[in-house]
Design a protein around this motif. Structure first.
Motif, mmCIF file in Angstrom:
data_model
loop_
_atom_site.group_PDB
_atom_site.id
_atom_site.type_symbol
_atom_site.label_atom_id
_atom_site.label_comp_id
_atom_site.label_asym_id
_atom_site.label_seq_id
_atom_site.Cartn_x
_atom_site.Cartn_y
_atom_site.Cartn_z
ATOM 1 N N GLY A 76 -23.071 -10.887 95.717
ATOM 2 C CA GLY A 76 -24.246 -10.345 95.044
ATOM 3 C C GLY A 76 -25.162 -11.419 94.483
ATOM 4 O O GLY A 76 -26.204 -11.111 93.912
ATOM 5 N N SER A 77 -24.791 -12.686 94.656
ATOM 6 C CA SER A 77 -25.650 -13.788 94.217
ATOM 7 C C SER A 77 -26.799 -13.961 95.206
ATOM 8 O O SER A 77 -26.654 -13.664 96.391
ATOM 9 C CB SER A 77 -24.862 -15.092 94.135
ATOM 10 O OG SER A 77 -23.851 -14.997 93.159
ATOM 11 N N ILE A 78 -27.918 -14.466 94.707
ATOM 12 C CA ILE A 78 -29.091 -14.641 95.563
ATOM 13 C C ILE A 78 -28.918 -15.906 96.406
ATOM 14 O O ILE A 78 -28.865 -17.014 95.883
ATOM 15 C CB ILE A 78 -30.375 -14.720 94.734
ATOM 16 C CG1 ILE A 78 -30.545 -13.450 93.892
ATOM 17 C CG2 ILE A 78 -31.591 -14.910 95.645
ATOM 18 C CD1 ILE A 78 -31.662 -13.531 92.874
ATOM 19 N N GLU A 79 -28.819 -15.723 97.695
ATOM 20 C CA GLU A 79 -28.691 -16.833 98.641
ATOM 21 C C GLU A 79 -30.073 -17.416 98.959
ATOM 22 O O GLU A 79 -30.264 -18.614 99.001
ATOM 23 C CB GLU A 79 -28.018 -16.337 99.926
ATOM 24 C CG GLU A 79 -27.903 -17.352 101.019
ATOM 25 C CD GLU A 79 -26.886 -18.443 100.727
ATOM 26 O OE1 GLU A 79 -27.001 -19.517 101.360
ATOM 27 O OE2 GLU A 79 -26.000 -18.257 99.890
ATOM 28 N N ARG A 80 -31.042 -16.527 99.203
ATOM 29 C CA ARG A 80 -32.377 -16.954 99.623
ATOM 30 C C ARG A 80 -33.420 -16.143 98.856
ATOM 31 O O ARG A 80 -33.364 -14.931 98.814
ATOM 32 C CB ARG A 80 -32.526 -16.742 101.126
ATOM 33 C CG ARG A 80 -33.756 -17.331 101.729
ATOM 34 C CD ARG A 80 -33.708 -17.271 103.259
ATOM 35 N NE ARG A 80 -32.491 -17.822 103.825
ATOM 36 C CZ ARG A 80 -32.250 -19.131 104.005
ATOM 37 N NH1 ARG A 80 -33.153 -20.013 103.659
ATOM 38 N NH2 ARG A 80 -31.131 -19.541 104.534
ATOM 39 N N ARG A 98 -32.036 -19.600 90.139
ATOM 40 C CA ARG A 98 -31.290 -18.368 90.414
ATOM 41 C C ARG A 98 -30.795 -18.271 91.845
ATOM 42 O O ARG A 98 -29.945 -17.430 92.155
ATOM 43 C CB ARG A 98 -32.174 -17.158 90.134
ATOM 44 C CG ARG A 98 -32.517 -16.990 88.670
ATOM 45 C CD ARG A 98 -33.468 -15.844 88.421
ATOM 46 N NE ARG A 98 -32.892 -14.571 88.825
ATOM 47 C CZ ARG A 98 -33.580 -13.432 88.860
ATOM 48 N NH1 ARG A 98 -34.846 -13.416 88.536
ATOM 49 N NH2 ARG A 98 -32.993 -12.322 89.235
ATOM 50 N N SER A 99 -31.326 -19.093 92.745
ATOM 51 C CA SER A 99 -31.037 -18.944 94.162
ATOM 52 C C SER A 99 -30.635 -20.267 94.796
ATOM 53 O O SER A 99 -31.029 -21.336 94.334
ATOM 54 C CB SER A 99 -32.288 -18.404 94.862
ATOM 55 O OG SER A 99 -32.086 -18.331 96.241
ATOM 56 N N ARG A 100 -29.886 -20.159 95.865
ATOM 57 C CA ARG A 100 -29.454 -21.358 96.586
ATOM 58 C C ARG A 100 -30.597 -21.992 97.377
ATOM 59 O O ARG A 100 -30.729 -23.198 97.448
ATOM 60 C CB ARG A 100 -28.325 -20.959 97.518
ATOM 61 C CG ARG A 100 -27.639 -22.099 98.168
ATOM 62 C CD ARG A 100 -26.516 -21.556 98.974
ATOM 63 N NE ARG A 100 -25.344 -22.310 98.642
ATOM 64 C CZ ARG A 100 -24.188 -22.128 99.199
ATOM 65 N NH1 ARG A 100 -24.032 -21.157 100.070
ATOM 66 N NH2 ARG A 100 -23.178 -22.878 98.893
ATOM 67 N N LYS A 122 -45.203 -30.379 89.296
ATOM 68 C CA LYS A 122 -44.348 -29.614 88.394
ATOM 69 C C LYS A 122 -43.083 -29.100 89.069
ATOM 70 O O LYS A 122 -42.120 -28.762 88.388
ATOM 71 C CB LYS A 122 -45.134 -28.439 87.804
ATOM 72 C CG LYS A 122 -46.331 -28.879 86.985
ATOM 73 C CD LYS A 122 -47.169 -27.699 86.569
ATOM 74 C CE LYS A 122 -48.428 -28.155 85.839
ATOM 75 N NZ LYS A 122 -49.326 -27.036 85.551
ATOM 76 N N VAL A 123 -43.082 -29.007 90.404
ATOM 77 C CA VAL A 123 -41.911 -28.484 91.115
ATOM 78 C C VAL A 123 -41.280 -29.522 92.046
ATOM 79 O O VAL A 123 -40.334 -29.219 92.761
ATOM 80 C CB VAL A 123 -42.258 -27.201 91.915
ATOM 81 C CG1 VAL A 123 -42.723 -26.103 90.982
ATOM 82 C CG2 VAL A 123 -43.273 -27.485 93.001
ATOM 83 N N SER A 124 -41.774 -30.753 92.014
ATOM 84 C CA SER A 124 -41.288 -31.780 92.948
ATOM 85 C C SER A 124 -39.805 -32.094 92.766
ATOM 86 O O SER A 124 -39.152 -32.534 93.705
ATOM 87 C CB SER A 124 -42.115 -33.058 92.828
ATOM 88 O OG SER A 124 -41.980 -33.599 91.526
ATOM 89 N N GLY A 125 -39.252 -31.841 91.606
ATOM 90 C CA GLY A 125 -37.840 -32.128 91.359
ATOM 91 C C GLY A 125 -36.892 -31.039 91.834
ATOM 92 O O GLY A 125 -35.676 -31.205 91.752
ATOM 93 N N GLN A 126 -37.416 -29.954 92.337
ATOM 94 C CA GLN A 126 -36.568 -28.845 92.788
ATOM 95 C C GLN A 126 -35.995 -29.186 94.166
ATOM 96 O O GLN A 126 -36.713 -29.243 95.144
ATOM 97 C CB GLN A 126 -37.363 -27.537 92.836
ATOM 98 C CG GLN A 126 -37.986 -27.142 91.523
ATOM 99 C CD GLN A 126 -36.959 -26.911 90.428
ATOM 100 O OE1 GLN A 126 -35.857 -26.425 90.676
ATOM 101 N NE2 GLN A 126 -37.309 -27.276 89.214
ATOM 102 N N LYS A 127 -34.698 -29.395 94.228
ATOM 103 C CA LYS A 127 -34.033 -29.866 95.450
ATOM 104 C C LYS A 127 -33.818 -28.758 96.488
ATOM 105 O O LYS A 127 -33.508 -29.047 97.637
ATOM 106 C CB LYS A 127 -32.685 -30.495 95.113
ATOM 107 C CG LYS A 127 -32.784 -31.633 94.116
ATOM 108 C CD LYS A 127 -33.526 -32.799 94.693
ATOM 109 C CE LYS A 127 -33.530 -33.964 93.714
ATOM 110 N NZ LYS A 127 -34.728 -34.746 93.775
ATOM 111 N N ASN A 128 -33.948 -27.497 96.081
ATOM 112 C CA ASN A 128 -33.697 -26.384 97.005
ATOM 113 C C ASN A 128 -34.977 -25.636 97.371
ATOM 114 O O ASN A 128 -34.929 -24.504 97.821
ATOM 115 C CB ASN A 128 -32.681 -25.417 96.402
ATOM 116 C CG ASN A 128 -33.139 -24.835 95.073
ATOM 117 O OD1 ASN A 128 -34.012 -25.370 94.393
ATOM 118 N ND2 ASN A 128 -32.524 -23.734 94.674
ATOM 119 N N LEU A 129 -36.127 -26.294 97.204
ATOM 120 C CA LEU A 129 -37.422 -25.652 97.421
ATOM 121 C C LEU A 129 -38.100 -26.132 98.698
ATOM 122 O O LEU A 129 -38.192 -27.326 98.952
ATOM 123 C CB LEU A 129 -38.347 -25.927 96.228
ATOM 124 C CG LEU A 129 -39.784 -25.414 96.321
ATOM 125 C CD1 LEU A 129 -39.817 -23.892 96.406
ATOM 126 C CD2 LEU A 129 -40.588 -25.911 95.119
#
Length: 182
Positions: A76-80, A98-100, A122-129
């Motif tokens: 039930g976890s958010i994968e995508r 919240r998501s992988r 502001k979002v450059s550090g997000q490794k899963n984006l």
């Protein structure tokens, strides 16, 4: 009295050579009264780019804290988490927490360019984006394919997308603005 969503049906034949994913999907898409054909078709494109048996459309514009599309794992976890348009950087960071995997598919021409200039740092550090951008012409071409009942074929190869139906076909080359490190 509140206006109701308009229901669109799409039969999508997908050949994603980049992911070695092939399938036929019968999709029901609810278009919010304030949603344009362009935005709805960008959501459909986002589905094609991430298609799986467990990927579902969210409640759309009526649910701000929900993804436009999401895929849950067996627990039930958010994968995508997938958003289209120009989401606020706070919402992007929340989605990344919240998501992988998180994908944003932006569109809108100059407005999208300005949005990315203001949001990138502001979002450059997000490794899963992963952030992709369509040109204004690509968005308009997608909107021209919209019909209440659509039969579409989509081929994805080397980052290029060919999408066509009875209304014609378009070739899209979304620009990668940010991608997770491989």
């Amino acid at each position: 009295m509140a206006l109701k969503s308009t229901i669109f049906k799409a039969e999508l034949q997908l050949a994603d050579l980049d992911r070695s994913h092939f399938g036929d999907y019968s999709l029901t898409i609810a278009r919010h009264p304030s949603e344009t054909d362009e935005r709805m078709m960008v959501r459909l494109l986002a589905f094609a780019l991430n298609a799986s048996e467990t990927l579902t459309f969210g409640r759309g514009l009526s649910a701000e804290d929900e993804a436009d599309l999401q895929e849950l794992d067996a627990t039930g976890s958010i994968e995508r988490w997938i958003d289209v348009g120009l989401p606020d950087e706070k919402n992007i960071r929340r989605a990344c927490n919240r998501s992988r995997h998180v994908m944003v598919l932006s569109y809108g021409g100059r407005a999208a360019e300005i949005w990315w200039q203001q949001t990138a740092g502001k979002v450059s550090g997000q490794k899963n984006l992963r952030v992709l951008a369509l040109t204004a012409d690509e968005g308009k071409a997608l909107a021209a394919l919209a019909e209440r009942n659509m039969r579409l074929q989509c081929t994805i190869q080397d980052g290029l997308i060919w999408l066509g139906g009875e209304q014609g076909h378009v070739e899209l080359a979304p620009k990668v603005l940010q991608a997770p490190a491989e």
